[in-house]
Write a protein that holds these residues in place. Structure first.
Motif, PDB file in Angstrom:
ATOM      1  N   LEU A 117      -3.047  -2.361 -11.429  1.00 58.31           N
ATOM      2  CA  LEU A 117      -2.112  -2.789 -10.403  1.00 58.31           C
ATOM      3  C   LEU A 117      -2.965  -3.261  -9.232  1.00 58.31           C
ATOM      4  N   LEU A 118      -3.036  -4.563  -9.056  1.00 60.93           N
ATOM      5  CA  LEU A 118      -3.887  -5.158  -8.027  1.00 60.93           C
ATOM      6  C   LEU A 118      -3.036  -5.482  -6.810  1.00 60.93           C
ATOM      7  N   ILE A 119      -3.319  -4.817  -5.708  1.00 65.00           N
ATOM      8  CA  ILE A 119      -2.581  -5.034  -4.462  1.00 65.00           C
ATOM      9  C   ILE A 119      -3.377  -6.007  -3.611  1.00 65.00           C
ATOM     10  N   THR A 120      -2.761  -7.104  -3.239  1.00 66.00           N
ATOM     11  CA  THR A 120      -3.489  -8.121  -2.479  1.00 66.00           C
ATOM     12  C   THR A 120      -2.518  -8.999  -1.696  1.00 66.00           C
ATOM     13  N   HIS A 121      -3.009  -9.554  -0.612  1.00 68.87           N
ATOM     14  CA  HIS A 121      -2.248 -10.578   0.108  1.00 68.87           C
ATOM     15  C   HIS A 121      -2.786 -11.964  -0.241  1.00 68.87           C
ATOM     16  N   PHE A 163      -9.714   2.217  -3.244  1.00 67.83           N
ATOM     17  CA  PHE A 163      -9.157   1.976  -1.918  1.00 67.83           C
ATOM     18  C   PHE A 163      -9.769   0.734  -1.277  1.00 67.83           C
ATOM     19  N   GLN A 164      -9.084   0.289  -0.215  1.00 69.21           N
ATOM     20  CA  GLN A 164      -9.443  -0.977   0.411  1.00 69.21           C
ATOM     21  C   GLN A 164     -10.829  -0.963   1.029  1.00 69.21           C
ATOM     22  N   ASP A 171      -6.379  -1.391  -4.378  1.00 71.56           N
ATOM     23  CA  ASP A 171      -5.741  -1.807  -3.128  1.00 71.56           C
ATOM     24  C   ASP A 171      -6.702  -2.673  -2.322  1.00 71.56           C
ATOM     25  N   GLU A 172      -6.463  -3.978  -2.349  1.00 76.20           N
ATOM     26  CA  GLU A 172      -7.330  -4.931  -1.639  1.00 76.20           C
ATOM     27  C   GLU A 172      -8.806  -4.596  -1.885  1.00 76.20           C
ATOM     28  N   PRO A 173      -9.234  -4.545  -3.148  1.00 79.08           N
ATOM     29  CA  PRO A 173     -10.570  -4.011  -3.447  1.00 79.08           C
ATOM     30  C   PRO A 173     -11.720  -4.885  -2.989  1.00 79.08           C
ATOM     31  N   THR A 174     -11.432  -6.129  -2.568  1.00 83.79           N
ATOM     32  CA  THR A 174     -12.528  -7.017  -2.174  1.00 83.79           C
ATOM     33  C   THR A 174     -12.364  -7.551  -0.750  1.00 83.79           C
ATOM     34  N   SER A 175     -11.377  -7.064  -0.015  1.00 90.56           N
ATOM     35  CA  SER A 175     -11.088  -7.652   1.297  1.00 90.56           C
ATOM     36  C   SER A 175     -12.217  -7.446   2.303  1.00 90.56           C
ATOM     37  N   THR A 191       0.828  -1.208   0.000  1.00 91.44           N
ATOM     38  CA  THR A 191       0.000   0.000   0.000  1.00 91.44           C
ATOM     39  C   THR A 191       0.861   1.255   0.000  1.00 91.44           C
ATOM     40  N   THR A 192       1.995   1.203   0.690  1.00 92.81           N
ATOM     41  CA  THR A 192       2.909   2.347   0.687  1.00 92.81           C
ATOM     42  C   THR A 192       3.355   2.672  -0.735  1.00 92.81           C
ATOM     43  N   LEU A 193       3.665   1.632  -1.516  1.00 92.88           N
ATOM     44  CA  LEU A 193       4.067   1.848  -2.899  1.00 92.88           C
ATOM     45  C   LEU A 193       2.943   2.509  -3.694  1.00 92.88           C
TER      46      LEU A 193
END
Length: 571
Positions: free
Chosen positions: A498-502, A385-386, A468-472, A346-348
């Motif tokens: 750019l999909l940010i996810t864990h 955003f998340q 950024d974690e769009p479905t968490s 998320t920082t990136l």
């Protein structure tokens, strides 16, 4: 040069199917010709054989003879003797009232002065060589299975030992086992000949052909080594074909190509469906440029980077949240940025969006270094955003929230903005009636709020979405719908994401490439399927093992197991 095709054009009435094809093949070369239905693949094969019913111009030189300039009698002499074709429709290719052995013997007798008895013996021998026993030789076509008929056509094509063999969708409609057997036959049959494999089956192309040409609306878009094109497509159309093809080794869900093929367009024939088109694409036909053994017909030289991160670092006090981070995201691509919480993902994203300022390094968008985040930047890059409840103001109704970016950038009249709001709400599959437009976030479900946030993000028509974690924060059913929606929007709008996810499983289903982040660094980057099948970094292997359920918890520590463990045990 055994087969040389120069500026071949074939028209049917007013429609030009082939629009200037150039090919050069030597003995021993096998070329796969791939593309959607209507691209001109079969027309090219038929033109070489002298069977195309349309008018043909250009040159087809086979063994130093121009096939477009010789007589019909000379062509008939060449067909079946020096060049042969295995046709796609086995039902139409075989005579229903002749026995199998007699049909193959006839192909021998047409070209050689031998007795009918010897021709029959040769026919039986060739049938045996393709796996059909003597009992099948006396049968009629309707008494054979589809795979057996295909073997008959192979025997018929090879019976006079031709120098050129053209295979037109030779494994279409066959089951997996029969297809594998037929491919083995072809692998032996094509040795020492010129072979052209016409197919939409990319696995067949990979099995038979060292080189591949991608045909679209009568033009070659890309050509090179088959392995190179499948691993690293450089033309947007080639990438679209690969995304559309179901493969056992693929991880991403199937993703088609928006729109349909149209013949006769000015400029690049693919420009209306291309995610990276520019003005010149609709005006001029792109030249075929050769680089590193690959031919690409694209005004931009092939797929281009949209976003490039160069050596970014950011420290909070003595702690580096980002350390020398570099990665790239191509036009129309989905890159998953994965890693555990606190790894710097998320920082990136916030550095890219200008919410944090990096200590060093650069963000490059569409080839230009980003020095400030102005309205032009935010018209190209938007973020989802998340937490949707926090990203959409509780003081704004749906209409106000979605149209705010348009108002900030002073785009359009009040009526035009209202129309745009309804348009993007339609894209994200939300109602557009006045009642819904007047609702506030607390009156919507979590999935509806996230769709409003997506509509707001795409209102300006950006080229890049950072999700950024769009479905968490959503339940699994809604998660699936939101992810499918994002993939559909990518097709319709030509978006890069750019999909940010864990969530490794989620990244596996939606991303083309994956970058793995650990303690502020990118430790591994590559095609998603390759990383998941064969992770190289120890941290990536640990992530994949845990995502696969191959772990136990002992004394508070994660221990990787040899076999997957049911995750329900820890729920």
């Amino acid at each position: 040069m055994m087969l040389s095709i120069k500026d071949l054009k074939v028209s049917f009435g007013k429609t030009q199917i082939l629009r200037g094809v150039d090919l050069n093949l030597e003995r021993g070369d096998c070329l796969a010709l791939v593309g959607e239905s209507g691209a001109g693949k079969t027309t090219l094969g038929m033109a070489i054989m002298g069977l195309a019913r349309g008018s043909a111009t250009g040159e087809i030189s086979f063994q130093e003879e121009n096939l477009l300039a010789i007589s019909k009698e000379e062509l008939r002499d060449l067909r079946g003797r020096k060049m042969a074709m295995v046709f796609q429709n086995v039902e139409d290719a075989l005579d229903p009232v002749q026995r199998i052995q007699d049909q193959i013997a006839e192909a021998i007798l047409v070209h050689r002065s031998i007795s009918a008895k010897i021709a029959g013996e040769e026919a039986a021998m060739h049938l045996n060589s393709v796996g059909l026993n003597s009992g099948k030789a006396s049968m009629y076509p309707h008494q054979l299975s589809g795979g057996e008929k295909q073997r008959v056509l192979i025997a018929m094509a090879l019976v006079n030992d031709p120098d050129l063999l053209i295979l037109d969708e030779p494994t279409a409609s066959l089951d997996a086992l029969t297809k594998a057997e037929i491919i083995r036959l072809f692998q032996s049959a094509i040795m020492g000949r010129i072979c052209i494999v016409i197919t939409h089956d990319l696995s067949l192309a990979a099995s038979l052909a060292e080189r591949m040409a991608v045909l679209y609306a009568g033009r070659i878009m890309e050509m090179g080594r088959t392995e190179d094109l499948l691993r690293n497509p450089r033309h947007p159309y080639t990438r679209g074909l690969i995304r559309s093809y179901p493969a056992m080794t693929a991880t991403k869900d199937l993703q088609g190509i928006l729109g349909r093929m149209v013949h006769g367009l000015p400029g690049c024939p693919f420009h209306e469906r291309c995610t990276q088109r520019i003005d010149i694409c609709s005006l001029q036909v792109p030249p075929q440029l050769e680089k590193d053994g690959r031919i690409i017909a694209c005004h931009r030289g092939g797929i281009v980077p949209l976003l490039e991160i160069e050596n970014l670092s950011l420290a909070f006090g003595s702690h580096y949240a980002l350390l020398d981070v570099s990665l790239s995201l191509n036009e129309g691509e989905t890159l998953a940025l994965v890693g555990e919480s606190g790894s710097g993902k998320t920082t990136l994203s916030k550095v890219i969006m200008g919410l944090y300022e990096a200590d060093r390094g650069a963000v490059v968008l569409e080839g230009r270094r980003v020095n400030k985040r102005d309205s032009a930047f935010y018209s190209r890059v938007q973020m989802i955003f998340q937490n949707p409840k926090e990203s959409v103001s509780h003081r704004m109704n749906v209409l106000d929230a979605v149209q705010e970016p348009l108002q900030v950038q002073k785009i359009g009249s009040h009526e035009a903005r209202h129309r745009r709001v309804k348009e993007v709400l339609g894209l994200v599959e939300l109602p557009v009636d006045d009642d819904f437009l007047k609702r506030y976030p607390h009156e919507l479900s979590g999935g509806e709020v996230q769709r409003v946030a997506i509509a707001r993000a795409i209102a300006l028509g950006p080229k890049l979405l950072i999700a950024d974690e769009p479905t968490s924060a959503l339940d699994p059913s809604v998660q699936a719908k939101i992810l499918k929606l994002l993939m559909d929007l990518q097709d319709k709008m030509g978006l890069a994401m750019l999909l940010i996810t864990h969530d490794i499983a989620l990244a596996r289903k939606v991303s083309d490439r994956m970058a793995v982040m650990h303690k502020g660094r990118i430790v591994e980057e590559g095609a998603t399927n390759e990383i998941l099948i064969n992770p190289q970094h120890a941290y990536t292997r640990r992530l994949v093992d845990c995502a696969s359920g191959r772990y136990e918890i002992e004394n508070g520590e994660i221990v990787i197991m040899e076999e997957p463990v049911a995750l329900e045990k820890y729920c």
